[in-house]
Design an enzyme around this catalytic site. Structure first.
Site, PDB file in Angstrom:
ATOM      1  CB  THR A 131      -3.436  -4.865   4.762  1.00 48.11           C
ATOM      2  OG1 THR A 131      -2.826  -6.046   4.910  1.00 48.11           O
ATOM      3  CG2 THR A 131      -2.657  -3.755   5.029  1.00 48.11           C
ATOM      4  CE1 TYR A 154      -1.066  -2.775   0.442  1.00 48.60           C
ATOM      5  CE2 TYR A 154      -0.407  -4.909   1.728  1.00 48.60           C
ATOM      6  CZ  TYR A 154      -1.440  -3.960   1.276  1.00 48.60           C
ATOM      7  OH  TYR A 154      -3.068  -4.064   1.234  1.00 48.60           O
TER       8      TYR A 154
HETATM    9  N1  LIG Z   1      -6.963  -8.785  -1.586  1.00 49.38           N
HETATM   10  C1  LIG Z   1      -6.599  -8.952  -0.415  1.00 49.38           C
HETATM   11  O1  LIG Z   1      -6.260 -10.006   0.162  1.00 49.38           O
HETATM   12  C2  LIG Z   1      -6.387  -7.668   0.399  1.00 49.38           C
HETATM   13  C3  LIG Z   1      -5.930  -7.734   1.936  1.00 49.38           C
HETATM   14  C4  LIG Z   1      -5.836  -6.763   2.815  1.00 49.38           C
HETATM   15  C5  LIG Z   1      -6.084  -5.566   2.161  1.00 49.38           C
HETATM   16  N2  LIG Z   1      -6.522  -5.465   1.082  1.00 49.38           N
HETATM   17  C6  LIG Z   1      -7.061  -4.338   0.722  1.00 49.38           C
HETATM   18  O2  LIG Z   1      -8.081  -4.107  -0.026  1.00 49.38           O
HETATM   19  C7  LIG Z   1      -8.298  -3.109  -0.930  1.00 49.38           C
HETATM   20  C8  LIG Z   1      -8.657  -3.914  -2.480  1.00 49.38           C
HETATM   21  O3  LIG Z   1      -7.891  -4.723  -2.535  1.00 49.38           O
HETATM   22  P1  LIG Z   1      -8.179  -5.626  -3.985  1.00 49.38           P
HETATM   23  O4  LIG Z   1      -7.502  -6.999  -3.917  1.00 49.38           O
HETATM   24  O5  LIG Z   1      -9.430  -5.816  -4.197  1.00 49.38           O
HETATM   25  O6  LIG Z   1      -7.291  -4.852  -4.934  1.00 49.38           O
HETATM   26  P2  LIG Z   1      -7.472  -4.398  -6.528  1.00 49.38           P
HETATM   27  O7  LIG Z   1      -6.208  -4.056  -7.026  1.00 49.38           O
HETATM   28  O8  LIG Z   1      -8.190  -5.555  -7.305  1.00 49.38           O
HETATM   29  O9  LIG Z   1      -8.567  -2.955  -6.257  1.00 49.38           O
HETATM   30  C9  LIG Z   1      -8.201  -2.038  -5.945  1.00 49.38           C
HETATM   31  C10 LIG Z   1      -8.776  -0.991  -7.038  1.00 49.38           C
HETATM   32  O10 LIG Z   1      -8.455   0.220  -6.847  1.00 49.38           O
HETATM   33  C11 LIG Z   1      -8.167   1.196  -8.040  1.00 49.38           C
HETATM   34  N3  LIG Z   1      -7.255   2.289  -7.596  1.00 49.38           N
HETATM   35  C12 LIG Z   1      -6.067   2.355  -7.199  1.00 49.38           C
HETATM   36  N4  LIG Z   1      -5.708   3.416  -6.944  1.00 49.38           N
HETATM   37  C13 LIG Z   1      -6.489   4.375  -7.459  1.00 49.38           C
HETATM   38  C14 LIG Z   1      -6.753   5.618  -7.516  1.00 49.38           C
HETATM   39  N5  LIG Z   1      -5.571   6.384  -7.032  1.00 49.38           N
HETATM   40  N6  LIG Z   1      -7.954   6.148  -8.060  1.00 49.38           N
HETATM   41  C15 LIG Z   1      -8.986   5.296  -8.279  1.00 49.38           C
HETATM   42  N7  LIG Z   1      -8.883   4.153  -8.397  1.00 49.38           N
HETATM   43  C16 LIG Z   1      -7.878   3.464  -7.824  1.00 49.38           C
HETATM   44  C17 LIG Z   1      -7.620   0.004  -9.045  1.00 49.38           C
HETATM   45  O11 LIG Z   1      -7.751   0.277 -10.286  1.00 49.38           O
HETATM   46  C18 LIG Z   1      -8.429  -1.375  -8.543  1.00 49.38           C
HETATM   47  O12 LIG Z   1      -9.334  -1.407  -9.485  1.00 49.38           O
HETATM   48  C19 LIG Z   1      -6.872  -2.378  -1.237  1.00 49.38           C
HETATM   49  O13 LIG Z   1      -6.945  -1.247  -0.554  1.00 49.38           O
HETATM   50  C20 LIG Z   1      -6.014  -3.507  -0.617  1.00 49.38           C
HETATM   51  O14 LIG Z   1      -5.129  -2.824   0.090  1.00 49.38           O
HETATM   52  C21 LIG Z   1      -6.717  -6.330   0.116  1.00 49.38           C
END
Ligand SMILES: NC(=O)c1ccc[n+]([C@@H]2O[C@H](COP(=O)([O-])OP(=O)(O)OC[C@H]3O[C@@H](n4cnc5c(N)ncnc54)[C@H](O)[C@@H]3O)[C@@H](O)[C@H]2O)c1
Length: 322
Positions: A131, A154
């Protein structure tokens, strides 16, 4: 890498993970196994299950419900070529306070267990979803060599995971690539994220709840641009060991985004300031030169178009339209 690929996506029921699976399955040579535990801290389970709808009808997609802390690697990682690791606990504000334990568990401990599994089963490439939050407060465009100084718990957990990836790369030769996402938006965006919240509030004719004075700016990445870059990173040559920013087509302040929403909704929103920005930088701005060079990346969707698509999604999600 052979053209036929067995691909694992962790976090497959999530916002970005579900679209990534769909993108990967566009290639008929790909079999995708999605893993997710339906962690409902930022998003209710019914929304995560809805994210999977399109995927579950695809014969080349298999869903495995399970937590990365416990899933059996001998079943999942044996013969896996590429692992996209998107599972994690997102969200900046809630990483302060008692919920921090979920961040250490899902972002750090789960990643370490996955790295061990990938090492044991000789995975050919592991892509880690990091991120922009790892950079902290910066002036101007930020490239991947900038110093990392997260402002939130985070960000600390994601930076720690980046370092874990590096350690397995350097000590064990695990072929790791780190991708740093910048505020991703569009259909399926998580309900805790600003645009999703703003759109729902405008549909309900409620005041928009704002942190800070709205002058904070973000590099916004539309979901289809993001997943195209992420998918490409699984196959691009000579990127193992690299860290790559995935930014968007447009930057804007939150106030400018609200103005765009007002244009799209054709009414003036009322605003309720509910607190200061906390644990977040006043601006993010990705230098995507490296992604362009290494992945052929070129974000295409502008903010107004992307917001329009997100409005349509939020309307359908909550039954404003059939
Ligand atoms: N959305 C953004 O703008 C953004 C920006 C920077 C980084 N990220 C990173 O991208 C990734 C996806 O983000 P997102 O917005 O799609 O989040 P999200 O919460 O929609 O998706 C993450 C998924 O991971 C699953 N999960 C979490 N821990 C788990 C575990 N221990 N075992 C199995 N499943 C697990 C959750 O159930 C969820 O469905 C994350 O790692 C987040 O930190 C997202």
């Amino acid at each position: 890498m052979r053209s036929m690929a067995k691909i694992i996506v962790t976090g497959a029921a999530g916002f970005i993970g579900s679209y990534l699976c769909e993108e990967l399955l566009q290639n008929h040579q790909h079999d995708v196994v999605g893993i997710d535990a339906f962690i409902d801290l930022s998003t209710p389970t019914w929304i995560r299950k809805r994210n999977l709808h399109r995927l579950l009808g695809n014969p080349r997609f298999t869903f495995y419900e399970g937590n990365l802390l416990h899933v059996p690697w001998d079943i999942l990682l044996k013969e896996a070529d590429i692992v996209y690791h998107l599972a994690g606990m997102p969200g900046v504000r809630s990483s302060f306070g008692p919920d921090f334990v979920h961040y250490t568990t899902h972002n750090i401990t789960a990643t370490q267990r996955l790295l061990e599994g990938c090492k044991q089963y000789g995975v050919k490439r592991l892509l880690f979803a990091s991120t922009s939050s790892i950079y902290g407060e910066k002036n101007g465009k930020v490239d991947e060599s900038a110093a990392t100084l997260p402002l939130s718990p985070y960000g600390i957990t994601k930076l720690t995971s980046e370092h874990l990836c590096r350690v397995y790369y350097e000590n064990d030769g695990l072929p790791v690539v780190i991708l740093r996402f910048f505020t991703v938006y569009g259909p399926r965006q998580r309900p805790d994220m600003a645009f999703h919240r703003f759109i729902k509030q405008m549909l309900d004719r409620e005041a928009i709840t704002l942190y800070g004075d709205g002058t904070q700016s973000r590099d916004f990445t539309y979901i289809s641009d993001c997943v195209r870059a992420v998918a490409a990173a699984g196959f691009a040559a000579e990127i193992v060991g690299e860290t790559i920013n995935i930014g968007g087509k447009e930057r804007a302040s939150i106030n400018e985004c609200i103005t765009l929403l007002e244009q799209l909704f054709q009414y003036k929103a009322s605003i309720k300031v509910v607190g200061d920005i906390y644990g977040e930088p006043t601006s993010t701005w990705a230098d995507i030169t490296k992604a362009t060079r290494m992945l052929g990346y070129s974000p295409a969707v502008d903010l107004k178009t992307g917001l329009q698509f997100e409005i349509e999604y939020v309307k359908q999600l909550y039954g404003y339209v059939n």
